[in-house]
Design a protein around this motif. Structure first.
Motif, PDB file in Angstrom:
ATOM      1  N   GLY A 165       0.728  -1.357  -0.017  1.00  0.00           N
ATOM      2  CA  GLY A 165       0.009   0.117  -0.082  1.00  0.00           C
ATOM      3  C   GLY A 165       0.865   1.262   0.063  1.00  0.00           C
ATOM      4  N   ALA A 166       2.163   1.185  -0.409  1.00  0.00           N
ATOM      5  CA  ALA A 166       2.986   2.411  -0.526  1.00  0.00           C
ATOM      6  C   ALA A 166       2.941   2.874  -1.862  1.00  0.00           C
ATOM      7  N   GLY A 167       3.019   4.250  -2.178  1.00  0.00           N
ATOM      8  CA  GLY A 167       2.950   4.687  -3.558  1.00  0.00           C
ATOM      9  C   GLY A 167       4.270   4.680  -3.959  1.00  0.00           C
ATOM     10  N   GLY A 168       5.317   4.542  -3.383  1.00  0.00           N
ATOM     11  CA  GLY A 168       6.790   4.198  -3.871  1.00  0.00           C
ATOM     12  C   GLY A 168       7.470   5.489  -4.656  1.00  0.00           C
ATOM     13  N   GLY A 169       7.050   6.598  -4.079  1.00  0.00           N
ATOM     14  CA  GLY A 169       7.664   7.719  -5.019  1.00  0.00           C
ATOM     15  C   GLY A 169       9.080   7.758  -4.994  1.00  0.00           C
ATOM     16  N   PHE A 170       9.766   7.354  -3.635  1.00  0.00           N
ATOM     17  CA  PHE A 170      11.094   7.235  -3.935  1.00  0.00           C
ATOM     18  C   PHE A 170      11.749   6.446  -4.858  1.00  0.00           C
TER      19      PHE A 170
END
Length: 266
Positions: A165-170
Protein backbone atom coordinates in the motif's frame (compact mmCIF):
# COMPACT_ATOMS: atom_id res chain seq x y z
CA UNK A 1 -4.60 6.16 20.41
CA UNK A 2 -7.17 7.58 18.00
CA UNK A 3 -6.06 11.16 18.72
CA UNK A 4 -2.46 10.21 18.01
CA UNK A 5 -3.62 8.55 14.79
CA UNK A 6 -5.42 11.65 13.56
CA UNK A 7 -2.40 13.80 14.37
CA UNK A 8 -0.21 11.34 12.46
CA UNK A 9 -2.60 11.67 9.49
CA UNK A 10 -1.82 15.37 9.32
CA UNK A 11 1.89 14.59 9.46
CA UNK A 12 1.55 12.15 6.54
CA UNK A 13 0.07 14.91 4.38
CA UNK A 14 2.57 17.54 5.55
CA UNK A 15 5.48 15.24 4.68
CA UNK A 16 4.09 14.66 1.17
CA UNK A 17 3.57 18.38 0.67
CA UNK A 18 7.02 19.35 1.96
CA UNK A 19 9.24 16.86 0.15
CA UNK A 20 7.03 15.41 -2.58
CA UNK A 21 7.07 11.88 -1.19
CA UNK A 22 7.85 9.73 1.82
CA UNK A 23 4.72 10.48 3.80
CA UNK A 24 2.88 7.53 2.28
CA UNK A 25 5.24 5.02 3.89
CA UNK A 26 3.96 6.14 7.29
CA UNK A 27 0.33 5.41 6.47
CA UNK A 28 0.29 1.64 7.01
CA UNK A 29 2.24 1.75 10.33
CA UNK A 30 -0.12 4.52 11.47
CA UNK A 31 -3.20 2.44 10.65
CA UNK A 32 -1.78 -0.74 12.20
CA UNK A 33 -0.23 0.62 15.40
CA UNK A 34 -2.39 3.66 16.17
CA UNK A 35 -5.77 2.46 14.88
CA UNK A 36 -5.19 -1.27 15.46
CA UNK A 37 -6.20 -2.34 11.96
CA UNK A 38 -5.28 -5.67 10.41
CA UNK A 39 -2.18 -5.24 8.20
CA UNK A 40 -3.92 -6.47 5.03
CA UNK A 41 -6.87 -4.10 5.57
CA UNK A 42 -4.41 -1.29 6.36
CA UNK A 43 -2.72 -1.73 2.97
CA UNK A 44 -6.09 -1.31 1.22
CA UNK A 45 -6.97 1.78 3.27
CA UNK A 46 -3.49 3.19 2.68
CA UNK A 47 -3.99 2.96 -1.08
CA UNK A 48 -7.07 5.20 -0.87
CA UNK A 49 -5.48 7.69 1.54
CA UNK A 50 -2.25 7.94 -0.47
CA UNK A 51 -4.13 8.16 -3.77
CA UNK A 52 -6.56 10.86 -2.66
CA UNK A 53 -3.81 12.92 -1.03
CA UNK A 54 -1.55 12.65 -4.08
CA UNK A 55 -4.39 13.78 -6.38
CA UNK A 56 -4.69 17.02 -4.41
CA UNK A 57 -0.91 17.42 -4.25
CA UNK A 58 -0.57 17.04 -8.04
CA UNK A 59 -2.92 19.95 -8.83
CA UNK A 60 -0.27 22.64 -8.31
CA UNK A 61 2.15 20.75 -10.57
CA UNK A 62 -0.51 20.56 -13.29
CA UNK A 63 -1.03 24.31 -13.05
CA UNK A 64 2.71 24.92 -13.44
CA UNK A 65 2.99 22.55 -16.41
CA UNK A 66 5.25 20.19 -14.44
CA UNK A 67 3.45 16.94 -15.28
CA UNK A 68 4.42 14.78 -18.27
CA UNK A 69 1.18 12.98 -19.11
CA UNK A 70 2.75 10.69 -21.73
CA UNK A 71 5.37 9.52 -19.26
CA UNK A 72 2.74 8.93 -16.58
CA UNK A 73 0.84 6.68 -19.00
CA UNK A 74 3.90 4.75 -20.26
CA UNK A 75 5.21 4.21 -16.74
CA UNK A 76 1.79 3.66 -15.19
CA UNK A 77 0.40 0.91 -17.45
CA UNK A 78 2.77 -1.88 -16.29
CA UNK A 79 2.39 -0.64 -12.70
CA UNK A 80 -1.41 -0.90 -12.82
CA UNK A 81 -1.21 -4.39 -14.35
CA UNK A 82 1.19 -5.48 -11.59
CA UNK A 83 -1.06 -3.98 -8.88
CA UNK A 84 -4.08 -5.86 -10.23
CA UNK A 85 -2.22 -9.18 -10.30
CA UNK A 86 -0.74 -8.58 -6.84
CA UNK A 87 -4.02 -7.62 -5.14
CA UNK A 88 -6.02 -10.38 -6.82
CA UNK A 89 -3.60 -13.28 -6.89
CA UNK A 90 -0.33 -12.79 -4.98
CA UNK A 91 -1.65 -11.23 -1.76
CA UNK A 92 -4.56 -13.71 -1.31
CA UNK A 93 -2.16 -16.59 -2.03
CA UNK A 94 0.06 -15.75 0.95
CA UNK A 95 -0.76 -18.13 3.80
CA UNK A 96 -1.91 -16.75 7.14
CA UNK A 97 0.98 -18.69 8.70
CA UNK A 98 3.98 -18.26 6.43
CA UNK A 99 6.64 -20.24 8.34
CA UNK A 100 7.84 -21.02 11.85
CA UNK A 101 11.31 -20.69 13.35
CA UNK A 102 11.42 -22.41 16.74
CA UNK A 103 8.66 -20.84 18.78
CA UNK A 104 8.38 -17.79 16.49
CA UNK A 105 5.71 -17.91 13.79
CA UNK A 106 5.76 -15.48 10.89
CA UNK A 107 2.16 -14.69 10.00
CA UNK A 108 0.87 -12.88 6.94
CA UNK A 109 0.48 -9.66 8.94
CA UNK A 110 4.00 -9.89 10.35
CA UNK A 111 5.44 -10.58 6.89
CA UNK A 112 3.74 -7.50 5.43
CA UNK A 113 4.94 -5.29 8.29
CA UNK A 114 8.52 -6.60 7.92
CA UNK A 115 8.40 -5.90 4.19
CA UNK A 116 7.16 -2.43 5.01
CA UNK A 117 9.99 -1.91 7.50
CA UNK A 118 12.58 -2.88 4.89
CA UNK A 119 10.97 -0.44 2.44
CA UNK A 120 11.15 2.31 5.06
CA UNK A 121 14.86 1.67 5.67
CA UNK A 122 15.61 1.74 1.94
CA UNK A 123 13.53 4.91 1.56
CA UNK A 124 15.35 6.57 4.47
CA UNK A 125 18.70 6.10 2.72
CA UNK A 126 17.50 7.99 -0.38
CA UNK A 127 16.28 10.82 1.89
CA UNK A 128 19.34 11.02 4.14
CA UNK A 129 22.10 10.83 1.52
CA UNK A 130 23.51 14.16 0.39
CA UNK A 131 23.38 15.38 -3.19
CA UNK A 132 26.59 15.01 -5.16
CA UNK A 133 26.57 18.68 -6.01
CA UNK A 134 25.09 18.32 -9.47
CA UNK A 135 21.96 20.24 -10.28
CA UNK A 136 18.86 18.11 -9.91
CA UNK A 137 16.90 20.35 -12.21
CA UNK A 138 18.46 18.86 -15.30
CA UNK A 139 18.45 15.18 -16.07
CA UNK A 140 20.98 13.51 -18.37
CA UNK A 141 20.35 14.59 -21.96
CA UNK A 142 22.31 11.98 -23.92
CA UNK A 143 21.26 8.87 -22.10
CA UNK A 144 19.50 6.36 -24.34
CA UNK A 145 16.13 5.18 -23.10
CA UNK A 146 15.90 1.60 -21.93
CA UNK A 147 12.24 0.64 -22.22
CA UNK A 148 12.87 -2.81 -20.76
CA UNK A 149 14.18 -1.17 -17.58
CA UNK A 150 11.17 1.15 -17.54
CA UNK A 151 8.86 -1.86 -17.86
CA UNK A 152 10.65 -3.74 -15.07
CA UNK A 153 10.66 -0.66 -12.82
CA UNK A 154 6.92 -0.14 -13.40
CA UNK A 155 6.17 -3.78 -12.60
CA UNK A 156 8.35 -3.70 -9.47
CA UNK A 157 6.67 -0.55 -8.16
CA UNK A 158 3.26 -2.04 -8.96
CA UNK A 159 4.05 -5.15 -6.90
CA UNK A 160 5.30 -3.00 -3.99
CA UNK A 161 2.19 -0.82 -4.17
CA UNK A 162 -0.11 -3.83 -4.34
CA UNK A 163 1.55 -5.68 -1.48
CA UNK A 164 2.07 -2.98 1.12
CA UNK A 165 0.00 0.00 0.00
CA UNK A 166 2.91 2.43 -0.48
CA UNK A 167 3.02 4.80 -3.42
CA UNK A 168 6.73 4.23 -4.03
CA UNK A 169 7.57 7.83 -4.87
CA UNK A 170 11.16 7.40 -3.70
CA UNK A 171 11.53 4.67 -6.36
CA UNK A 172 9.51 6.38 -9.10
CA UNK A 173 11.37 9.72 -9.07
CA UNK A 174 14.88 8.26 -9.67
CA UNK A 175 13.43 6.09 -12.46
CA UNK A 176 11.83 9.12 -14.15
CA UNK A 177 15.06 11.11 -13.91
CA UNK A 178 17.52 8.39 -14.88
CA UNK A 179 15.49 6.33 -17.36
CA UNK A 180 13.18 8.93 -18.89
CA UNK A 181 15.47 11.97 -18.42
CA UNK A 182 12.86 14.22 -16.84
CA UNK A 183 13.90 17.36 -14.91
CA UNK A 184 13.52 16.87 -11.15
CA UNK A 185 10.51 19.15 -10.64
CA UNK A 186 8.68 17.52 -13.55
CA UNK A 187 9.61 14.10 -12.15
CA UNK A 188 8.06 15.01 -8.78
CA UNK A 189 4.83 16.23 -10.40
CA UNK A 190 4.64 13.23 -12.73
CA UNK A 191 5.40 10.90 -9.82
CA UNK A 192 2.44 12.27 -7.85
CA UNK A 193 0.16 11.56 -10.82
CA UNK A 194 1.51 8.01 -11.14
CA UNK A 195 1.10 7.46 -7.39
CA UNK A 196 -2.47 8.80 -7.58
CA UNK A 197 -3.44 6.44 -10.41
CA UNK A 198 -1.63 3.41 -9.01
CA UNK A 199 -2.97 3.84 -5.48
CA UNK A 200 -6.58 4.50 -6.41
CA UNK A 201 -6.61 1.65 -8.93
CA UNK A 202 -5.11 -0.61 -6.28
CA UNK A 203 -7.88 0.38 -3.89
CA UNK A 204 -10.53 -0.33 -6.52
CA UNK A 205 -8.98 -3.76 -7.12
CA UNK A 206 -9.33 -4.42 -3.37
CA UNK A 207 -13.01 -3.51 -2.99
CA UNK A 208 -14.33 -6.93 -3.98
CA UNK A 209 -12.73 -8.56 -0.92
CA UNK A 210 -12.52 -5.63 1.50
CA UNK A 211 -15.12 -4.35 3.95
CA UNK A 212 -14.64 -0.57 3.99
CA UNK A 213 -15.58 1.70 6.90
CA UNK A 214 -16.14 4.72 4.68
CA UNK A 215 -16.70 7.29 7.44
CA UNK A 216 -13.40 6.39 9.10
CA UNK A 217 -11.49 6.17 5.82
CA UNK A 218 -12.79 9.47 4.44
CA UNK A 219 -12.03 11.26 7.72
CA UNK A 220 -8.40 10.07 7.66
CA UNK A 221 -8.05 10.99 3.98
CA UNK A 222 -9.53 14.45 4.60
CA UNK A 223 -7.07 15.13 7.44
CA UNK A 224 -4.15 13.95 5.27
CA UNK A 225 -5.33 16.25 2.47
CA UNK A 226 -5.35 19.19 4.90
CA UNK A 227 -1.82 18.16 5.82
CA UNK A 228 -0.59 18.17 2.21
CA UNK A 229 -2.03 21.66 1.71
CA UNK A 230 -0.16 22.84 4.80
CA UNK A 231 2.99 21.08 3.64
CA UNK A 232 2.77 22.60 0.16
CA UNK A 233 2.55 26.07 1.73
CA UNK A 234 5.43 25.41 4.14
CA UNK A 235 7.59 24.10 1.29
CA UNK A 236 7.82 27.67 -0.03
CA UNK A 237 9.07 28.90 3.35
CA UNK A 238 11.43 26.15 4.51
CA UNK A 239 14.45 24.55 2.83
CA UNK A 240 13.35 21.13 1.64
CA UNK A 241 16.81 19.51 1.81
CA UNK A 242 17.08 19.84 5.59
CA UNK A 243 13.53 18.61 6.09
CA UNK A 244 14.11 15.68 3.76
CA UNK A 245 17.18 14.59 5.72
CA UNK A 246 15.46 14.94 9.10
CA UNK A 247 12.42 13.03 7.85
CA UNK A 248 14.73 10.34 6.47
CA UNK A 249 16.25 9.76 9.92
CA UNK A 250 12.76 9.56 11.41
CA UNK A 251 11.70 6.97 8.81
CA UNK A 252 14.89 4.97 9.50
CA UNK A 253 14.15 4.86 13.23
CA UNK A 254 10.54 3.86 12.54
CA UNK A 255 11.64 1.07 10.20
CA UNK A 256 14.03 -0.35 12.80
CA UNK A 257 11.31 -0.05 15.47
CA UNK A 258 8.85 -2.06 13.34
CA UNK A 259 11.42 -4.84 12.81
CA UNK A 260 12.12 -5.00 16.56
CA UNK A 261 8.42 -4.90 17.45
CA UNK A 262 7.47 -7.63 14.98
CA UNK A 263 10.35 -9.95 15.92
CA UNK A 264 12.01 -9.45 19.31
CA UNK A 265 9.01 -7.94 21.11
CA UNK A 266 6.45 -10.42 19.74
Amino acid sequence: MDIAGYLASIFVGIALGLIGGGGSILTVPMLVYLFSLDAVLATAYSLFIVGATSVVGSFSYFKKGLVNIKTAIVFGIPSIAAIFLTRHYILPAISQHVFTIGSYTVTKNILLMLLFAVLMIVASYSMIKKDDGKSNEEAPKRQSLNYFQILMQGIFIGVITGLIGAGGGFLIIPALVNLLRLPMKTAVGTSLVIISINSLMGFLFSLSHTSVQWRFLLSIAAIAIIGILIGSYLSTKIKANRLKSAFGWFVLVMGIYIIIKETILK
